[in-house]
Write a protein that holds these residues in place. Sequence first.
Motif, PDB file in Angstrom:
ATOM      1  N   GLY A 196       0.819  -1.215   0.000  1.00 53.21           N
ATOM      2  CA  GLY A 196       0.000   0.000   0.000  1.00 53.21           C
ATOM      3  C   GLY A 196       0.849   1.259   0.000  1.00 53.21           C
ATOM      4  N   ALA A 197       1.899   1.272   0.826  1.00 51.74           N
ATOM      5  CA  ALA A 197       2.796   2.432   0.865  1.00 51.74           C
ATOM      6  C   ALA A 197       3.517   2.598  -0.468  1.00 51.74           C
ATOM      7  CB  ALA A 197       3.804   2.276   1.999  1.00 51.74           C
ATOM      8  N   THR A 198       3.944   1.488  -1.063  1.00 50.90           N
ATOM      9  CA  THR A 198       4.607   1.539  -2.367  1.00 50.90           C
ATOM     10  C   THR A 198       3.673   2.114  -3.417  1.00 50.90           C
ATOM     11  OG1 THR A 198       5.936  -0.387  -1.780  1.00 50.90           O
ATOM     12  CG2 THR A 198       5.802   0.170  -4.116  1.00 50.90           C
ATOM     13  N   MET A 199       2.404   1.710  -3.401  1.00 53.62           N
ATOM     14  CA  MET A 199       1.427   2.231  -4.346  1.00 53.62           C
ATOM     15  C   MET A 199       1.277   3.741  -4.187  1.00 53.62           C
ATOM     16  SD  MET A 199      -2.692   1.755  -4.486  1.00 53.62           S
ATOM     17  CE  MET A 199      -2.785   2.605  -2.917  1.00 53.62           C
ATOM     18  N   TRP A 200       1.130   4.230  -2.962  1.00 52.96           N
ATOM     19  CA  TRP A 200       0.945   5.661  -2.731  1.00 52.96           C
ATOM     20  C   TRP A 200       2.192   6.451  -3.104  1.00 52.96           C
ATOM     21  CZ3 TRP A 200      -3.424   7.879  -2.746  1.00 52.96           C
ATOM     22  CH2 TRP A 200      -4.552   7.220  -2.287  1.00 52.96           C
ATOM     23  N   PHE A 201       3.376   5.939  -2.779  1.00 49.90           N
ATOM     24  CA  PHE A 201       4.601   6.628  -3.177  1.00 49.90           C
ATOM     25  C   PHE A 201       4.712   6.698  -4.698  1.00 49.90           C
ATOM     26  CE2 PHE A 201       6.422   5.363   1.098  1.00 49.90           C
ATOM     27  CZ  PHE A 201       6.316   6.637   1.619  1.00 49.90           C
ATOM     28  N   TRP A 202       4.351   5.611  -5.383  1.00 47.79           N
ATOM     29  CA  TRP A 202       4.407   5.596  -6.849  1.00 47.79           C
ATOM     30  C   TRP A 202       3.405   6.599  -7.426  1.00 47.79           C
ATOM     31  CZ3 TRP A 202       7.469   4.494 -10.607  1.00 47.79           C
ATOM     32  CH2 TRP A 202       6.979   4.423 -11.899  1.00 47.79           C
ATOM     33  N   MET A 203       2.194   6.644  -6.882  1.00 47.18           N
ATOM     34  CA  MET A 203       1.190   7.585  -7.374  1.00 47.18           C
ATOM     35  C   MET A 203       1.626   9.032  -7.161  1.00 47.18           C
ATOM     36  SD  MET A 203      -2.301   5.639  -6.234  1.00 47.18           S
ATOM     37  CE  MET A 203      -3.327   7.051  -6.542  1.00 47.18           C
ATOM     38  N   MET A 204       2.203   9.328  -6.016  1.00 40.83           N
ATOM     39  CA  MET A 204       2.669  10.692  -5.751  1.00 40.83           C
ATOM     40  C   MET A 204       3.837  11.069  -6.667  1.00 40.83           C
ATOM     41  SD  MET A 204       0.704  11.989  -3.628  1.00 40.83           S
ATOM     42  CE  MET A 204      -0.717  11.181  -2.949  1.00 40.83           C
ATOM     43  N   TYR A 205       4.718  10.121  -6.930  1.00 45.49           N
ATOM     44  CA  TYR A 205       5.833  10.371  -7.853  1.00 45.49           C
ATOM     45  C   TYR A 205       5.306  10.660  -9.257  1.00 45.49           C
ATOM     46  CZ  TYR A 205       9.780   9.456 -10.897  1.00 45.49           C
ATOM     47  OH  TYR A 205      10.730   9.558 -11.873  1.00 45.49           O
ATOM     48  N   ARG A 206       4.338   9.863  -9.719  1.00 50.91           N
ATOM     49  CA  ARG A 206       3.791  10.079 -11.058  1.00 50.91           C
ATOM     50  C   ARG A 206       3.029  11.398 -11.134  1.00 50.91           C
ATOM     51  NH1 ARG A 206       6.935   8.455 -14.205  1.00 50.91           N
ATOM     52  NH2 ARG A 206       5.506   9.370 -15.666  1.00 50.91           N
ATOM     53  N   MET A 207       2.347  11.789 -10.066  1.00 52.95           N
ATOM     54  CA  MET A 207       1.656  13.079 -10.076  1.00 52.95           C
ATOM     55  C   MET A 207       2.663  14.221 -10.112  1.00 52.95           C
ATOM     56  SD  MET A 207      -1.475  12.578 -10.437  1.00 52.95           S
ATOM     57  CE  MET A 207      -2.099  14.214 -10.146  1.00 52.95           C
ATOM     58  N   LYS A 208       3.791  14.039  -9.456  1.00 49.41           N
ATOM     59  CA  LYS A 208       4.839  15.062  -9.498  1.00 49.41           C
ATOM     60  C   LYS A 208       5.372  15.194 -10.921  1.00 49.41           C
ATOM     61  CE  LYS A 208       9.507  15.886  -7.969  1.00 49.41           C
ATOM     62  NZ  LYS A 208      10.533  15.095  -8.562  1.00 49.41           N
ATOM     63  N   GLU A 209       5.553  14.091 -11.591  1.00 50.85           N
ATOM     64  CA  GLU A 209       6.114  14.099 -12.941  1.00 50.85           C
ATOM     65  C   GLU A 209       5.078  14.477 -14.006  1.00 50.85           C
ATOM     66  OE1 GLU A 209       9.360  13.552 -13.829  1.00 50.85           O
ATOM     67  OE2 GLU A 209       9.740  13.592 -11.672  1.00 50.85           O
ATOM     68  N   ASP A 210       3.870  13.935 -13.915  1.00 49.56           N
ATOM     69  CA  ASP A 210       2.872  14.083 -14.978  1.00 49.56           C
ATOM     70  C   ASP A 210       1.567  14.698 -14.503  1.00 49.56           C
ATOM     71  OD1 ASP A 210       4.614  12.821 -16.729  1.00 49.56           O
ATOM     72  OD2 ASP A 210       3.853  10.842 -16.228  1.00 49.56           O
ATOM     73  N   GLY A 211       1.558  15.351 -13.363  1.00 50.83           N
ATOM     74  CA  GLY A 211       0.320  15.880 -12.808  1.00 50.83           C
ATOM     75  C   GLY A 211      -0.361  16.903 -13.692  1.00 50.83           C
ATOM     76  N   ALA A 212       0.417  17.785 -14.312  1.00 50.45           N
ATOM     77  CA  ALA A 212      -0.177  18.813 -15.171  1.00 50.45           C
ATOM     78  C   ALA A 212      -0.876  18.192 -16.373  1.00 50.45           C
ATOM     79  CB  ALA A 212       0.898  19.798 -15.627  1.00 50.45           C
ATOM     80  N   VAL A 213      -0.325  17.127 -16.895  1.00 50.04           N
ATOM     81  CA  VAL A 213      -0.942  16.434 -18.025  1.00 50.04           C
ATOM     82  C   VAL A 213      -2.209  15.725 -17.564  1.00 50.04           C
ATOM     83  CG1 VAL A 213      -0.625  14.614 -19.736  1.00 50.04           C
ATOM     84  CG2 VAL A 213       1.244  16.175 -19.230  1.00 50.04           C
ATOM     85  N   ALA A 214      -2.155  15.090 -16.388  1.00 50.18           N
ATOM     86  CA  ALA A 214      -3.307  14.352 -15.878  1.00 50.18           C
ATOM     87  C   ALA A 214      -4.498  15.273 -15.626  1.00 50.18           C
ATOM     88  CB  ALA A 214      -2.933  13.612 -14.597  1.00 50.18           C
TER      89      ALA A 214
END
Length: 57
Positions: A11-29
């Motif tokens: 669960g922690a790995t999933m949340w860390f991965w989601m936060m990392y992807r939002m940091k990288e691609d959040g504006a596109v999302a």
Amino acid sequence: MAYRVLSKTLGATMWFWMMYRMKEDGAVAFGLRHPWDHHGEHDDHNNHGHKKEGSAH
């Protein structure tokens, strides 16, 4: 006990991965930037201000 630790780790790995992807691609999302817009990034395919060899300019 092992399942509880494993589930918290995954669960922690999933949340860390989601936060990392939002940091990288959040504006596109969120539609704030298009994925093909590369403002401020260096692109090796263009030659801004560089002459081609054999060019008269």
